[in-house]
Design an enzyme around this catalytic site. Structure first.
Site, short mmCIF file in Angstrom:
data_model
loop_
_atom_site.label_atom_id
_atom_site.label_comp_id
_atom_site.label_asym_id
_atom_site.label_seq_id
_atom_site.Cartn_x
_atom_site.Cartn_y
_atom_site.Cartn_z
N GLY A 44 0.66 -1.19 0.04
CA GLY A 44 -0.03 -0.02 0.00
C GLY A 44 0.61 1.39 0.06
O GLY A 44 0.50 2.39 -0.60
N ASP A 100 0.42 3.22 4.43
CA ASP A 100 -0.54 4.20 3.65
C ASP A 100 -1.33 4.77 4.65
O ASP A 100 -2.03 5.78 4.38
CB ASP A 100 -1.13 3.47 2.28
N ASP A 103 -5.51 2.36 10.51
CA ASP A 103 -6.89 2.11 10.54
C ASP A 103 -6.93 1.65 12.21
O ASP A 103 -7.36 2.25 13.03
CB ASP A 103 -7.30 0.96 9.63
N SER A 104 -7.06 0.20 12.29
CA SER A 104 -7.04 -0.36 13.55
C SER A 104 -5.88 0.00 14.45
O SER A 104 -5.84 0.04 15.62
CB SER A 104 -7.36 -1.73 13.84
N GLY A 105 -4.83 0.30 13.68
CA GLY A 105 -3.62 0.42 14.38
C GLY A 105 -2.60 -0.94 14.53
O GLY A 105 -1.36 -0.56 14.79
N THR A 107 -1.14 -3.01 12.32
CA THR A 107 -0.21 -3.25 11.60
C THR A 107 1.15 -2.47 12.05
O THR A 107 2.02 -3.08 12.28
CB THR A 107 -0.39 -2.80 9.96
N LEU A 108 1.06 -1.16 12.43
CA LEU A 108 2.05 -0.20 12.89
C LEU A 108 2.70 -0.74 14.33
O LEU A 108 3.80 -0.67 14.42
CB LEU A 108 1.67 0.98 12.72
N LYS A 131 -7.14 7.14 10.06
CA LYS A 131 -8.69 7.14 10.54
C LYS A 131 -8.91 6.95 11.87
O LYS A 131 -8.81 5.65 12.51
CB LYS A 131 -9.22 5.81 9.86
N ARG A 165 -4.72 0.80 -7.13
CA ARG A 165 -3.47 1.33 -6.49
C ARG A 165 -3.07 2.31 -7.54
O ARG A 165 -2.44 3.26 -6.90
CB ARG A 165 -2.62 0.32 -6.23
P1 IMP Z 1 -4.63 -1.57 10.47
O1 IMP Z 1 -3.78 -2.60 10.80
O2 IMP Z 1 -5.85 -2.00 10.81
O3 IMP Z 1 -4.30 -0.26 10.84
O4 IMP Z 1 -4.58 -1.54 8.86
C1 IMP Z 1 -3.82 -1.10 8.21
C2 IMP Z 1 -3.87 -1.48 6.76
O5 IMP Z 1 -5.18 -1.85 6.43
C3 IMP Z 1 -3.32 -0.64 6.06
O6 IMP Z 1 -1.89 -0.85 5.59
C4 IMP Z 1 -4.06 -0.83 4.61
O7 IMP Z 1 -3.59 -1.42 3.73
C5 IMP Z 1 -5.45 -1.52 4.98
N1 IMP Z 1 -6.52 -0.44 4.72
C6 IMP Z 1 -7.16 0.19 6.11
N2 IMP Z 1 -8.03 1.07 5.69
C7 IMP Z 1 -8.21 0.98 4.19
C8 IMP Z 1 -8.90 1.76 3.25
O8 IMP Z 1 -9.77 2.48 3.67
N3 IMP Z 1 -8.45 1.34 2.02
C9 IMP Z 1 -7.60 0.38 1.60
N4 IMP Z 1 -6.82 -0.29 2.50
C10 IMP Z 1 -6.87 0.18 3.68
MG MG Z 2 -1.38 -1.88 3.57
#
Ligand code: IMP
Ligand code: MG
Length: 179
Positions: A44, A100, A103-105, A107-108, A131, A165
């Site tokens: 992403g 990119d 979202d939930s946090g 991954t980071l 978000k 993308r």
């Molecule tokens: P997290 O681990 O929930 O914070 O998600 C992070 C990953 O979810 C990002 O690196 C994106 O690849 C994917 N993601 C979250 N929200 C979106 C979105 O609105 N569009 C596309 N990918 C998203």
């Molecule tokens: Mg991603």
């Protein structure tokens, strides 16, 4: 089902914000005296990363890590899978993880935890989009391009089921049930 797409952030606005992030990172690291390693979270962040490193005016090295938590859905599975080469060069370095969107946090948070084992001097995150209303685990990026509402977005590297993308703008995508 029909798909509706609407521009949320256009390419000119993205480009100005990326330039500002680059300037901020430059001033934060230009006198550090330590190596700077910028890690791209694939897939992403690849377009954001390639624009960002060209507006950071500090010598740096680039690495990649592959993270996946989504299948072909708009909801994360909640399980983050990571693939990466060994990061021995991180010892004592300053690290910026570029993703990119947060979202939930998860991954980071998972990546920061994984990298800590290599004993870098510091680890910060830089996300193009945040978000905050979706956060499930505590994880705050140091550098944030734009805070956005809880909508699913594509373009500028972000995908939906592997598509979109390559779009130059960031767009909200909505699947509409046909009458
Ligand atoms: P997290 O681990 O929930 O914070 O998600 C992070 C990953 O979810 C990002 O690196 C994106 O690849 C994917 N993601 C979250 N929200 C979106 C979105 O609105 N569009 C596309 N990918 C998203
Ligand atoms: Mg991603």
């Amino acid at each position: 089902m029909s798909t509706q797409m609407e521009i949320l952030i256009d390419q000119e606005t993205i480009s100005k914000r990326v330039a500002a992030l680059g300037a901020q990172i430059t001033s934060d690291y230009e006198n550090s005296g330590r190596p700077l390693i910028v890690i791209c979270v694939l897939k992403g962040a690849m377009i954001f990363m390639s624009d960002l490193v060209r507006v950071i005016d500090v010598p740096l090295q680039m690495e990649v890590i592959v993270a996946s938590s989504y299948g072909s859905e708009q909801q994360s599975s909640g399980i983050v899978k990571l693939e990466y080469q060994s990061f021995e060069a991180l010892a004592g370095a300053d690290v910026i993880v570029v993703d990119d969107i947060s979202d939930s946090g998860r991954t980071l948070k998972r990546i920061a935890h994984t990298l800590a084992a290599y004993e870098p001097n510091s680890v910060r995150s830089c996300v193009l989009l945040d978000k905050p209303s979706r956060r499930e685990v505590e994880c705050k990026a140091k550098y944030i391009g734009f805070e956005i509402p809880d909508a699913f977005v594509v373009g500028y590297g972000l995908d939906y089921a592997g598509q979109y993308r390559e779009l130059p703008d960031i767009m909200v995508i909505t699947e509409l049930e046909n009458e």
